[in-house]
Design a protein around this motif. Structure first.
Motif, PDB file in Angstrom:
ATOM      1  N   HIS A  87     -14.421  54.935 -37.530  1.00  0.00           N
ATOM      2  CA  HIS A  87     -15.546  55.373 -38.356  1.00  0.00           C
ATOM      3  C   HIS A  87     -16.682  55.906 -37.484  1.00  0.00           C
ATOM      4  O   HIS A  87     -17.319  56.912 -37.834  1.00  0.00           O
ATOM      5  CB  HIS A  87     -16.032  54.239 -39.254  1.00  0.00           C
ATOM      6  CG  HIS A  87     -17.001  54.689 -40.293  1.00  0.00           C
ATOM      7  ND1 HIS A  87     -16.664  55.560 -41.307  1.00  0.00           N
ATOM      8  CD2 HIS A  87     -18.337  54.436 -40.459  1.00  0.00           C
ATOM      9  CE1 HIS A  87     -17.729  55.808 -42.055  1.00  0.00           C
ATOM     10  NE2 HIS A  87     -18.754  55.140 -41.556  1.00  0.00           N
ATOM     11  N   ASN A 133     -11.488  44.926 -44.184  1.00  0.00           N
ATOM     12  CA  ASN A 133     -10.070  45.039 -43.844  1.00  0.00           C
ATOM     13  C   ASN A 133      -9.490  43.791 -43.187  1.00  0.00           C
ATOM     14  O   ASN A 133      -8.316  43.787 -42.799  1.00  0.00           O
ATOM     15  CB  ASN A 133      -9.834  46.267 -42.961  1.00  0.00           C
ATOM     16  CG  ASN A 133      -9.763  47.530 -43.796  1.00  0.00           C
ATOM     17  OD1 ASN A 133      -8.764  47.759 -44.467  1.00  0.00           O
ATOM     18  ND2 ASN A 133     -10.837  48.308 -43.816  1.00  0.00           N
ATOM     19  N   LYS A 153      -4.700  49.311 -34.424  1.00  0.00           N
ATOM     20  CA  LYS A 153      -4.230  48.597 -35.609  1.00  0.00           C
ATOM     21  C   LYS A 153      -2.918  47.884 -35.293  1.00  0.00           C
ATOM     22  O   LYS A 153      -2.048  48.443 -34.633  1.00  0.00           O
ATOM     23  CB  LYS A 153      -3.999  49.628 -36.715  1.00  0.00           C
ATOM     24  CG  LYS A 153      -4.212  49.138 -38.114  1.00  0.00           C
ATOM     25  CD  LYS A 153      -4.254  50.330 -39.063  1.00  0.00           C
ATOM     26  CE  LYS A 153      -3.673  50.008 -40.406  1.00  0.00           C
ATOM     27  NZ  LYS A 153      -4.472  49.052 -41.161  1.00  0.00           N
ATOM     28  N   TYR A 180     -10.896  49.971 -36.908  1.00  0.00           N
ATOM     29  CA  TYR A 180     -11.723  50.443 -38.028  1.00  0.00           C
ATOM     30  C   TYR A 180     -13.135  50.809 -37.581  1.00  0.00           C
ATOM     31  O   TYR A 180     -13.701  51.806 -38.046  1.00  0.00           O
ATOM     32  CB  TYR A 180     -11.763  49.391 -39.159  1.00  0.00           C
ATOM     33  CG  TYR A 180     -10.476  49.358 -39.941  1.00  0.00           C
ATOM     34  CD1 TYR A 180     -10.131  50.412 -40.787  1.00  0.00           C
ATOM     35  CD2 TYR A 180      -9.593  48.299 -39.819  1.00  0.00           C
ATOM     36  CE1 TYR A 180      -8.940  50.402 -41.492  1.00  0.00           C
ATOM     37  CE2 TYR A 180      -8.393  48.276 -40.521  1.00  0.00           C
ATOM     38  CZ  TYR A 180      -8.076  49.323 -41.357  1.00  0.00           C
ATOM     39  OH  TYR A 180      -6.902  49.324 -42.061  1.00  0.00           O
ATOM     40  N   ILE A 191     -16.669  48.176 -43.071  1.00  0.00           N
ATOM     41  CA  ILE A 191     -15.270  48.630 -43.187  1.00  0.00           C
ATOM     42  C   ILE A 191     -14.350  47.664 -42.422  1.00  0.00           C
ATOM     43  O   ILE A 191     -13.296  47.260 -42.924  1.00  0.00           O
ATOM     44  CB  ILE A 191     -15.117  50.081 -42.661  1.00  0.00           C
ATOM     45  CG1 ILE A 191     -15.860  51.056 -43.573  1.00  0.00           C
ATOM     46  CG2 ILE A 191     -13.646  50.467 -42.539  1.00  0.00           C
ATOM     47  CD1 ILE A 191     -16.048  52.448 -42.977  1.00  0.00           C
ATOM     48  N   ALA A 192     -14.776  47.280 -41.212  1.00  0.00           N
ATOM     49  CA  ALA A 192     -13.958  46.335 -40.425  1.00  0.00           C
ATOM     50  C   ALA A 192     -13.854  44.996 -41.146  1.00  0.00           C
ATOM     51  O   ALA A 192     -12.785  44.374 -41.193  1.00  0.00           O
ATOM     52  CB  ALA A 192     -14.550  46.156 -39.031  1.00  0.00           C
ATOM     53  N   ASP A 230      -7.281  45.374 -35.258  1.00  0.00           N
ATOM     54  CA  ASP A 230      -7.670  46.141 -36.450  1.00  0.00           C
ATOM     55  C   ASP A 230      -9.186  46.347 -36.493  1.00  0.00           C
ATOM     56  O   ASP A 230      -9.668  47.387 -36.953  1.00  0.00           O
ATOM     57  CB  ASP A 230      -7.261  45.420 -37.749  1.00  0.00           C
ATOM     58  CG  ASP A 230      -5.753  45.190 -37.862  1.00  0.00           C
ATOM     59  OD1 ASP A 230      -5.020  45.599 -36.947  1.00  0.00           O
ATOM     60  OD2 ASP A 230      -5.334  44.591 -38.867  1.00  0.00           O
TER      61      ASP A 230
END
Ligand code: MF3
Ligand code: CO
Ligand code: CO
Length: 289
Positions: free
Chosen positions: A194, A177, A227, A190, A173-174, A186
């Motif tokens: 999660h 993104n 973020k 992320y 996911i990181a 960010d």
């Protein structure tokens, strides 16, 4: 940051004239800095020759872990994993970066169950139910690739399996993104989101890092973050993301005797996955996985 004259050689050592190389890149960064962004120093930006070299090191690094994946089994000792990494790395024309690094005695880190990272291969025999991280750094042509994977040995509890799966998701996911001109914070955002959504905690003391010309370069890549905060991630940056996610509390301690092995403070399980990543003009490229 200093804007060079058009006819000067670019700071990136490409040999090209500044005007034909990073001039527009620098003007863009300067604009972003004026708007209040933290911009990376030039020392964190790789040129295309360096990127090619790191890409090749990452390719070999990935093949070494593929080899581990093909042979790892219940009853194998972590020393035998170490020998596989050593032999396969040399066979593919690389050098195991960990061997002798700040006195580390083996070619790879093998971290079992409650070991968070930097486990030293030994005569320990992997048993059914174990989860083990194999973390491998490879030097090829002077460039570095660094990645790690989890392996589930025999029949693993559903809880251990879930930890391994969610930790991989944190990394993916990181990674997904990362965009050019997104922020370092960010990544931590992320990952930690999660992990916490799944009831897990994130190790703070260790993190990802710049990589490529050395094993560990700036910046430190925290797996906790906000973020939109921290340094901008710009094309040409190469770094790892390598979340260490604990089933219980986040605290860790180091083995006083060997000076390397990091354990969870509460004895709970920990998992980790690692990629080497390149920020590109359009997104992100995984150089080692
Ligand atoms: N591969 C590890 C990392 O991801 C570093 C291991 S250093 C060693 O940063 F000396 F323990 F091998
Ligand atoms: Co690593
Ligand atoms: Co690393």
């Amino acid at each position: 940051m200093k804007i060079l004259k058009d006819k000067q050689k670019c700071w990136c050592k490409s040999g090209k004239l500044y005007a034909d190389c990073h001039k527009n890149f620098d003007l863009h960064l300067l604009e972003l800095a004026k708007q209040g962004n933290i911009i990376p120093p030039h020392s964190l930006i790789k040129n295309s020759t360096q990127i090619e070299g790191i890409r090749e090191a990452g390719r070999i690094n990935t093949l070494v872990l593929d080899k581990v994946a093909s042979v790892i089994h219940e009853g194998m000792t972590t020393d035998e994993i170490d020998k596989v990494v050593y032999d396969e790395t040399l066979r593919l024309g690389g050098i195991p970066a960990c061997l002798g690094f700040e006195g580390f005695p083996k070619s790879v880190c093998t971290s079992v169950n409650g070991v968070v990272c930097h486990g030293i291969p030994s005569d320990y025999k992997l048993k059914s139910g174990d989860i083990v991280n194999v973390d491998c750094t490879t030097i090829v042509g002077g460039y570095f690739g660094d990645s790690s994977r989890m392996f589930e040995i025999g029949h693993v509890s559903s809880e251990a399996h879930r930890l391994v799966t969610v930790t991989k998701e944190c990394l993916d996911i990181a990674t997904k993104n990362i965009k050019p001109y997104s922020h370092l914070g960010d990544i931590g955002y992320y990952v930690s989101n999660h992990a916490r959504e799944n009831g897990y905690s994130v190790v703070r003391e260790l993190g990802g890092h710049g990589v490529g010309l050395k094993m560990h370069e700036d910046p430190f890549v925290s797996h906790i973050g906000k973020k939109g905060e921290g340094m901008l991630l710009v094309p040409g940056m190469v770094f790892t993301i390598e979340p260490m996610i604990n089933q219980g509390r986040a605290g860790v301690y180091i083995d006083e005797d060997d000076g390397w092995t990091i354990f969870t403070a509460d004895g709970s399980l920990s998992a980790q996955w690692e990629y080497t990543l390149l920020v590109t003009e359009t997104g992100v490229e995984i150089l080692a996985k």
